[in-house]
Design a protein around this motif. Structure first.
Motif, PDB file in Angstrom:
ATOM      1  N   THR A 320      29.668  53.943  27.234  1.00  0.00           N
ATOM      2  CA  THR A 320      28.545  54.785  26.799  1.00  0.00           C
ATOM      3  C   THR A 320      28.982  56.164  26.325  1.00  0.00           C
ATOM      4  N   GLY A 321      30.221  56.561  26.659  1.00  0.00           N
ATOM      5  CA  GLY A 321      30.645  57.919  26.360  1.00  0.00           C
ATOM      6  C   GLY A 321      29.992  58.942  27.269  1.00  0.00           C
ATOM      7  N   ALA A 322      29.480  58.496  28.421  1.00  0.00           N
ATOM      8  CA  ALA A 322      28.753  59.389  29.330  1.00  0.00           C
ATOM      9  C   ALA A 322      29.653  60.460  29.923  1.00  0.00           C
ATOM     10  N   ALA A 323      30.941  60.183  30.023  1.00  0.00           N
ATOM     11  CA  ALA A 323      31.896  61.156  30.545  1.00  0.00           C
ATOM     12  C   ALA A 323      33.230  60.955  29.851  1.00  0.00           C
ATOM     13  N   THR A 324      34.029  62.000  29.834  1.00  0.00           N
ATOM     14  CA  THR A 324      35.398  61.895  29.337  1.00  0.00           C
ATOM     15  C   THR A 324      36.293  61.494  30.500  1.00  0.00           C
ATOM     16  N   ILE A 325      37.002  60.389  30.339  1.00  0.00           N
ATOM     17  CA  ILE A 325      37.831  59.859  31.425  1.00  0.00           C
ATOM     18  C   ILE A 325      39.248  60.418  31.281  1.00  0.00           C
ATOM     19  N   VAL A 326      39.777  60.949  32.392  1.00  0.00           N
ATOM     20  CA  VAL A 326      41.097  61.587  32.383  1.00  0.00           C
ATOM     21  C   VAL A 326      41.934  60.988  33.510  1.00  0.00           C
ATOM     22  N   GLY A 327      43.191  60.647  33.207  1.00  0.00           N
ATOM     23  CA  GLY A 327      44.088  60.151  34.250  1.00  0.00           C
ATOM     24  C   GLY A 327      44.949  59.014  33.750  1.00  0.00           C
ATOM     25  N   THR A 328      45.240  58.081  34.636  1.00  0.00           N
ATOM     26  CA  THR A 328      46.016  56.895  34.289  1.00  0.00           C
ATOM     27  C   THR A 328      45.095  55.677  34.257  1.00  0.00           C
ATOM     28  N   LYS A 329      45.629  54.567  33.751  1.00  0.00           N
ATOM     29  CA  LYS A 329      44.835  53.341  33.720  1.00  0.00           C
ATOM     30  C   LYS A 329      44.363  52.970  35.113  1.00  0.00           C
ATOM     31  N   THR A 330      43.122  52.482  35.180  1.00  0.00           N
ATOM     32  CA  THR A 330      42.573  52.067  36.464  1.00  0.00           C
ATOM     33  C   THR A 330      43.129  50.700  36.858  1.00  0.00           C
ATOM     34  N   ARG A 331      42.807  50.281  38.080  1.00  0.00           N
ATOM     35  CA  ARG A 331      43.315  48.996  38.560  1.00  0.00           C
ATOM     36  C   ARG A 331      42.520  47.817  37.985  1.00  0.00           C
ATOM     37  N   GLY A 332      41.207  47.989  37.819  1.00  0.00           N
ATOM     38  CA  GLY A 332      40.392  46.892  37.307  1.00  0.00           C
ATOM     39  C   GLY A 332      39.532  46.272  38.384  1.00  0.00           C
ATOM     40  N   LEU A 333      39.502  44.933  38.426  1.00  0.00           N
ATOM     41  CA  LEU A 333      38.729  44.188  39.427  1.00  0.00           C
ATOM     42  C   LEU A 333      37.232  44.406  39.278  1.00  0.00           C
ATOM     43  N   SER A 334      36.731  44.413  38.039  1.00  0.00           N
ATOM     44  CA  SER A 334      35.302  44.628  37.898  1.00  0.00           C
ATOM     45  C   SER A 334      34.789  44.069  36.583  1.00  0.00           C
ATOM     46  N   SER A 335      33.475  44.188  36.428  1.00  0.00           N
ATOM     47  CA  SER A 335      32.796  43.875  35.176  1.00  0.00           C
ATOM     48  C   SER A 335      31.533  44.721  35.164  1.00  0.00           C
ATOM     49  N   ILE A 336      30.794  44.661  34.085  1.00  0.00           N
ATOM     50  CA  ILE A 336      29.543  45.408  34.032  1.00  0.00           C
ATOM     51  C   ILE A 336      28.555  44.644  33.157  1.00  0.00           C
ATOM     52  N   GLY A 337      27.337  44.531  33.650  1.00  0.00           N
ATOM     53  CA  GLY A 337      26.277  43.904  32.865  1.00  0.00           C
ATOM     54  C   GLY A 337      25.937  42.483  33.248  1.00  0.00           C
ATOM     55  N   PHE A 338      26.780  41.846  34.059  1.00  0.00           N
ATOM     56  CA  PHE A 338      26.532  40.457  34.431  1.00  0.00           C
ATOM     57  C   PHE A 338      25.995  40.373  35.864  1.00  0.00           C
ATOM     58  N   SER A 339      25.005  39.539  36.052  1.00  0.00           N
ATOM     59  CA  SER A 339      24.419  39.359  37.377  1.00  0.00           C
ATOM     60  C   SER A 339      23.995  37.907  37.548  1.00  0.00           C
ATOM     61  N   PRO A 340      24.305  37.314  38.698  1.00  0.00           N
ATOM     62  CA  PRO A 340      25.067  37.855  39.824  1.00  0.00           C
ATOM     63  C   PRO A 340      26.558  37.939  39.510  1.00  0.00           C
ATOM     64  N   ILE A 341      27.261  38.830  40.232  1.00  0.00           N
ATOM     65  CA  ILE A 341      28.692  39.029  40.001  1.00  0.00           C
ATOM     66  C   ILE A 341      29.506  37.954  40.711  1.00  0.00           C
ATOM     67  N   PHE A 342      29.068  37.572  41.911  1.00  0.00           N
ATOM     68  CA  PHE A 342      29.853  36.671  42.741  1.00  0.00           C
ATOM     69  C   PHE A 342      29.187  35.301  42.872  1.00  0.00           C
ATOM     70  N   LYS A 343      30.015  34.306  43.007  1.00  0.00           N
ATOM     71  CA  LYS A 343      29.560  32.953  43.285  1.00  0.00           C
ATOM     72  C   LYS A 343      30.060  32.561  44.678  1.00  0.00           C
ATOM     73  N   SER A 344      29.235  31.826  45.413  1.00  0.00           N
ATOM     74  CA  SER A 344      29.605  31.385  46.757  1.00  0.00           C
ATOM     75  C   SER A 344      30.009  29.917  46.742  1.00  0.00           C
ATOM     76  N   LEU A 345      31.020  29.611  47.519  1.00  0.00           N
ATOM     77  CA  LEU A 345      31.480  28.238  47.707  1.00  0.00           C
ATOM     78  C   LEU A 345      31.378  27.938  49.199  1.00  0.00           C
ATOM     79  N   TYR A 346      30.566  26.951  49.552  1.00  0.00           N
ATOM     80  CA  TYR A 346      30.334  26.622  50.950  1.00  0.00           C
ATOM     81  C   TYR A 346      31.158  25.385  51.329  1.00  0.00           C
ATOM     82  N   LEU A 347      31.978  25.520  52.364  1.00  0.00           N
ATOM     83  CA  LEU A 347      32.782  24.390  52.807  1.00  0.00           C
ATOM     84  C   LEU A 347      31.919  23.475  53.668  1.00  0.00           C
ATOM     85  N   PRO A 348      31.791  22.219  53.311  1.00  0.00           N
ATOM     86  CA  PRO A 348      30.785  21.350  53.911  1.00  0.00           C
ATOM     87  C   PRO A 348      31.019  21.006  55.372  1.00  0.00           C
ATOM     88  N   GLU A 349      32.272  20.964  55.824  1.00  0.00           N
ATOM     89  CA  GLU A 349      32.539  20.573  57.204  1.00  0.00           C
ATOM     90  C   GLU A 349      32.659  21.772  58.138  1.00  0.00           C
TER      91      GLU A 349
END
Length: 396
Positions: A320-349
């Motif tokens: 969005t250009g809402a702020a000027t980002i300063v520093g080094t590359k971030t680590r990641g581990l994210s997304s934006i705009g998608f929902s739900p973010i996580f999926k659950s896997l249930y072990l049946p036993e």
């Protein structure tokens, strides 16, 4: 043991079918750099299962040295808990790749009344854990001032956020939002505001979305988010994300007219072993705040430890250009705009619940955010605060 081996094999088959980061992690050196061998990990913990007995008199083997938060030593002699510990250790071996993790007691309690219904065996297992564990997941001594505070650098207000920790309860989350919002109120009169999230590994994104709303609400503008997922999650898309205005494109359709219009994107997804491209337009993720919006310049300080919800803040500012980002590359581990973010896997036993990101967010440079993070607007190996202040002085 046969049932648990089948349960373990079910877990791996489901992950191969649905979890989207194994292929990319193998190709881009993630596994190699962390000495992770997927096949070796799978086989190692499968062998462990064959060694576990159902004896209730003593531990099947020495308790593992692990910080897996969902399993408790005082239940370890229970064979189902021992098995689930092995499953959790296998998952933990991938070092939070794509937020691949076991469901914690904290999130089980939080999601019981709000998320999709848990299967009976999952309820039974987590209720047993909850009954036999101290209520330490909810921090009764939570103090937002430990994580959010206002400082001044050369007279410029600097909002420091060391973590988006929410204390494990809605009450503590509201405290955090109120604290951050109050800090914003104090900084509003300045021509510049610095937000320092260096070292922030994540937490609850509602803290920045609501707490920093006066800074960001009027800076929102629509932008397109792209991601990909595996065919094993197609039903999940139909049940959830399809209702959120997302458009779906098969990566290898029989009808070429169904392809995503940018072939570079299609090829990136194919190489990563993904089957579908998902596209959505992001707008309005910041709620309307009380009081006027800030109209000065905002600076966001980041580093290689910024991940998850702090990464999402960086993505918001970048798109969005809402702020000027300063520093080094971030680590990641994210997304934006998608929902739900996580999926659950249930072990049946065994009843264990495993969660993971099911959509791989694609950066504009066609890299996956989980591995490459976000590039700052002003990239520097020097102290980001000093570089930021120098830039402010130049623009004054």
């Amino acid at each position: 043991t046969k049932k648990m081996l089948a349960n373990y094999d079910f877990m791996w088959a489901a992950l191969e079918d649905q979890f989207l980061f194994f292929d990319e992690a193998s190709q881009n050196g993630f596994f190699e750099s962390r000495n992770i061998d997927k096949s070796e990990t799978r086989d190692k913990y499968r062998r462990m299962i064959t060694e576990v007995t159902s004896s209730q008199d003593k531990d099947p083997y020495e308790k593992p040295d692990t910080s897996v938060p969902v399993l408790y030593p005082n239940l370890y002699s229970d064979s189902k808990n021992a098995m689930n510990t092995i499953f959790a250790l296998a998952i933990d071996s991938f070092q939070n790749l794509g937020h691949l993790r076991t469901l914690t007691i904290e999130y089980y309690k939080a999601e019981t009344d709000t998320a999709e219904p848990f299967p009976d065996k999952t309820h039974a297992f987590y209720q047993l854990l909850a009954e036999n564990s101290p209520d330490e997941q909810t921090d009764t001594h939570y103090d937002p001032d430990d994580y959010f505070y206002l400082e001044y650098a050369d007279g410029v207000p600097k909002i420091t956020i060391t973590s988006f920790e929410s204390g494990g309860s809605d009450e503590n989350l509201q405290k955090a939002i109120k604290t951050v919002s109050g800090i914003c109120d104090k900084a509003m009169e300045s021509d510049d505001i610095i937000i320092d999230i260096r070292g922030n590994g994540g937490g609850n994104s509602y803290i920045w979305q609501k707490g920093l709303a006066r800074l960001f609400y009027d800076r929102q503008k629509p932008f397109v988010s792209l991601g990909g997922f595996k065919a094993g999650c197609l039903d999940y898309f139909g049940e959830h994300a399809s209702q959120n205005g997302c458009t779906l494109y098969p990566v290898n359709p029989q009808d070429p007219s169904l392809l995503y219009p940018d072939e570079r994107v299609n090829e990136t997804m194919r190489r990563a072993g993904l089957d579908y491209i998902i596209e959505t337009t992001v707008n309005g993720i910041i709620p309307k705040p009380e009081g006027s919006s800030y109209d000065g310049d905002i600076w966001l300080l980041v580093d290689g430890q910024c991940a998850s919800s702090s990464e999402m803040l960086a993505l918001f500012c970048k798109n969005t250009g809402a702020a000027t980002i300063v520093g080094t590359k971030t680590r990641g581990l994210s997304s934006i705009g998608f929902s739900p973010i996580f999926k659950s896997l249930y072990l049946p036993e065994s009843g264990l619940c495993i969660q993971f990101e099911w959509i791989a967010y694609l950066n504009p440079d066609l890299t996956f955010n989980n591995f490459t993070g976000t590039a700052p607007d002003i990239e520097t190996e020097s102290d980001a605060l000093e570089v930021c202040l120098e830039q402010i002085r130049k623009e004054a």
